[in-house]
Each structure stands twice: as structure tokens, then as C-alpha cells.
Design an enzyme around this catalytic site. Structure first.
Site: not given
Length: 475
Positions: A259, A335
Site C-alpha cells: 500500500d 517494527d
């Protein structure tokens, strides 16, 4: 009277002869066309057979390339079968049997009509399901000056958003440098088996490498309120990185998601950053993203910074770093895990003032968290900068730290609404920083004690082309 009848008969005879000549000419033209079509089909079969032989003779040693080559052989065989069936030939079976007998033949599991592999274990079958379907065509890019190009993978992680993936791939292909010292291999890695994504990759993007992650996800440490998707994502990333870096050609990779839209100079930026990382061991990655890249604070496309905060959303992963992180890769929240001191170990990343990626992914695992209020408002750089020709040594630690120290030292104390060109404001802890951040309209949170974009507890905000504000944590 007789003479008139004779002339009429002769006229009819001439017409008949002309018609016969026209029919004969038409039949001859059809025969010529048919012969030409047959000749073209035979030539195509010979060409495809030659390609198969070339592929068989040059199958790569890495797992990703082997699976890719095998898939290409299978595709070529299918094309030969189609041509031969149209021509009424029966050579397809001979082709398959010849391939099976070749020492470099693809595994029986991909040869048409094979029944091999039915006695395999579940783990072996699952490994085969993670198949690379095609390879990125080498003709898309050429190395500058004709020398052999360094090969760098662009990993695009996907799951079930075919329209998003299509948009990302189209932009990436459009903005790849056509001539470069680096050759980019696009690798799409899908988690799961969403049919729309698979169909897109097998049709429109059949020439791009395609991995499918189908392994069982370990949820043993997941809490009752946690989303399993965060575990799937982290384990998919780790699985894919291991596969990609099994190819010894790859010294670093670009990591994207399905995306993201990349800027016109995204690849130039990443190539320049990769070279800088080789010179400075205190840098561990580069990110294309600025967490505070709002229009009000995005003024200089040439401006780059060091940051203690890992931003992600288009970043660089080196083989060396993966060898360090891979053995301890987390089961979830990869992350945030990377932002922890145990992983970062005091190292910094490079970030731009104006983002080189933006996200359009409102639909996804996070259910659009921060999208409307934050992510959708980011500015994407539109100025092409040839970063590989620029001197960015100012980002080396010894240069950058000294320059930043002088800039902060010389900046006067100001208030939030002070009109002076440049200044600094002190904060003592995260609550006081949060108040300042809210007033400025920048991100207020921190991860592992580091505010977004901060370097040495300093957050830099470019309020105008000639006006910089330093938010500095007071010792």
C-alpha cells in the site's frame, strides 16, 4: 442470328474462365497463408525448446532462483503444448519425458502430468507450496557503462489487497531507473492464498518473482486480546527475509508494503543510502518515511537527517543486519521490536525531510489507525534528485553530530509562536514533549523512549524554508 448466339456463348465462357482464375488465386493465397502460419508455429516451437534447454543449462543454485527457473520451464512447456495441440502434433509428451530425463530438469512435481511427491511429508508439501512463480525480466534495466550490475531485491509484502498491490507495482515499475549500476529484482511475497492476489500475480505480473507464505503461525505467546494478524505479519517477514538472503547475490534489499507509493527519486535515494551505510557502522538502515512529513513541515527535498527512530514504510535491510537480527526475529510486532535498545544498539537511520513514500492503505490490519488524522496527510516528494551523484557525507556521524551540536548551541531560546527565523525549545520529559508536539501538530508518541524522528533527544521541525525549530531534551 447464329452469329449473335455464338458471341453470347463466348462471353459466358470468358466470365466462367475469369471466375475460375479468381477462385484458383484465392485458394493459392490461402495455401500460402496456411504454410506461413505452419512455418511460424514450427519456428516458435523450436525457439521455445531452445529456451528450455538454456534454462536447464543455467538453473541457479539459490532456492529462490531454482524455483523461479523451474516455473519458467513449466510455462514454456505449456506454451509448446498449446501450439502443438493447435497444429495436431503429439510431441508434447516427448518434450515432458525428455525434460524428466535431463540432469538439470525441474523437479517432477512441476512437470505436467507427474504423480511424484504423493508420499512426501507434510513439511515437504508445505515447503513446495511456498513457490516462486516467475522472475523479473532482466531486460528492463541495463547497467550504466555496460558493466555487470549489482543485483538488489525489492521485497513487496502482500496479503489480500489485490487492488492495492496492483497500484504499488505499477508505480514501482514506472519509477525504476532504466539505467543504473544496480539491477533491481522485484519479489512479491504473499501471506496466505488470497485468490485475487494470486490471480493478479499469475496474469498481469507473471514475470515478477512471487513467493507464497503458507506456514503455520506460532501463536503460543499471544494474549487473549491480541490480533493474530500481527503474529502472521512478523513471521511472514522473517520467513521471507530468510528466503531472499539465501541468495548470495543479495547484499541489501529494499522493503516495501503493498500500500505504498514511491517517489520519483526513491531508488536513487536508497542506492545512495546503501553506499553510506558501508562507510558508517553507526548507521543501520535508511527509511523513506518522515513521521512528521506534513505539508507545513515539508519544504526542502534535499534535506536528510540522522534519526534514532526507525520509521519503516519503505526501508533498507542489509544482509549483515539480517544475519544479526534473523536468529532472534520476534513472533509479533517486528517494527516495535526493532526500535528496542537491544536491537538498535545506539545505531541511527537516515530519513528525509520530505517522505519518499506515502501510504494509501486505509484498509488493513490496523483498521486505518492514524490514517485520516496522520498518514493520509503526508507529502510525497515530487522533485527528482540524482542522489548517487550527490555528496551526502555530512550524514556521517563525526560530521553530523558536530554540525548539529553547533546549530542547537547557536539557536536562541524561543516560544512556540516566536517569529524569529530559527530557535530552540527545551522539554524535560515525554509529558512535556507531548504538550509541545500537540501544539505543533506533530506526532506525540514515543517508542522505546525515543520520540518519532528524534536524534539524540532532539526533534527537528522545519517550520519554513528559513525557519528551523529544535525541540531539545534538557539534561
Amino acid at each position: 442470328m447464329k452469329s449473335s448466339k455464338s458471341r453470347g456463348f463466348q462471353g459466358i465462357l470468358v466470365i466462367c474462365i475469369v471466375v475460375l482464375l479468381l477462385l484458383a488465386n484465392l485458394m493459392w493465397m490461402k495455401k500460402v497463408q496456411s504454410d506461413q502460419a505452419l512455418h511460424d508455429a514450427e519456428k516458435r516451437i523450436v525457439d521455445l525448446s531452445s529456451k528450455i534447454k538454456v534454462l536447464q543449462g543455467s538453473l541457479s543454485t539459490s532456492q529462490v532462483e531454482q524455483e523461479t527457473d523451474h516455473s519458467r520451464v513449466k510455462t514454456l512447456m505449456m506454451r509448446i503444448n498449446e501450439l502443438e495441440s493447435k497444429m495436431g502434433f503429439s510431441g508434447a509428451k516427448d518434450t515432458s519425458s525428455a525434460l524428466q530425463g535431463s540432469p538439470n530438469a525441474p523437479p517432477p512435481s512441476i512437470v505436467k502430468g507427474s504423480t511424484a511427491g504423493r508420499g512426501e511429508s507434510e513439511s515437504e508439501r508445505r515447503e513446495k507450496s511456498n513457490e516462486v512463480s516467475a522472475s523479473f525480466p532482466s531486460s528492463v534495466q541495463q547497467s550504466a557503462g555496460g558493466e555487470e550490475a549489482q543485483v538488489v531485491p525489492i521485497i513487496i509484502f502482500a496479503c489480500c489487497r489485490a487492488k492495492y498491490l496492483d497500484r504499488t507495482l505499477s508505480i514501482v515499475l514506472e519509477r525504476l531507473p532504466k539505467q543504473s549500476k544496480v539491477k533491481f529484482d522485484i519479489i512479491v511475497s504473499q501471506d496466505g492464498n488470497d485468490p485475487s492476489v494470486k490471480s493478479l500475480m499469475h496474469t498481469k505480473y507473471a514475470n515478477i518473482k512471487f513467493l507464497e507464505h503458507m506456514e503455520q503461525v506460532d501463536l503460543s505467546t499471544a494474549g487473549p486480546q491480541e490480533q493474530a494478524s500481527y503474529y502472521r505479519i512478523a513471521q511472514h517477514y522473517g520467513w521471507c527475509f530468510s528466503k531472499v538472503f539465501a541468495d548470495q547475490r543479495y547484499e541489501w534489499a529494499i522493503v516495501l508494503e503493498d500500500d505504498l507509493e514511491v517517489a520519483v527519486d526513491f531508488f536513487e535515494y536508497m542506492m545512495a543510502a546503501a553506499e553510506l551505510l558501508k562507510k558508517d557502522p553507526t548507521l543501520w538502515t535508511a527509511t523513506a518515511w518522515n513521521d512528521n512529513g506534513f505539508p507545513s513541515y515539508s519544504h526542502d527535498p534535499h534535506k536528510l537527517y540522522r534519526s534514532d527512530f526507525f520509521g519503516g514504510l519503505g526501508w533498507l535491510l542489509t544482509r549483515k543486519l539480517w544475519q544479526e537480527l534473523g536468529p532472534k526475529w520476534p513472533k509479533a510486532y517486528w517494527d516495535d521490536w526493532m526500535r528496542e535498545p537491544k536491537q538498535r544498539m545506539g545505531r541511527a537511520c537516515i530519513r528525509p525531510q520530505i517522505s519518499r513514500t506515502v501510504t494509501f492503505g486505509k484498509e488493513g490490519t490496523s483498521n486505518g489507525q492514524f490514517f485520516d488524522s496522520h498518514l493520509s496527510k503526508m507529502v510525497l516528494n515530487s522533485v527528482h534528485i540524482a542522489w548517487t551523484t550527490k555528496d551526502i557525507s555530512f550524514l556521517l556521524k563525526e560530521n553530523y553530530d558536530e554540525q548539529l551540536r553547533r546549530q542547537v548551541e547557536e539557536a536562541p531560546l524561543v516560544g512556540l509562536h516566536d517569529s524569529r527565523a530559527t530557535g530552540k525549545i527545551f522539554y524535560k520529559d515525554h509529558p512535556s514533549f507531548k504538550v509541545l508536539a500537540q501544539s505543533l501538530g506533530i506526532m506525540t508518541d514515543e517508542k522505546a523512549g525515543v520520540p518519532r524522528t528524534a536524534y539524540k533527544d532532539i526533534v527537528i521541525v522545519q517550520r519554513a524554508a528559513d525557519r528551523v525549530l529544535y525541540l531539545v531534551k534538557k539534561e
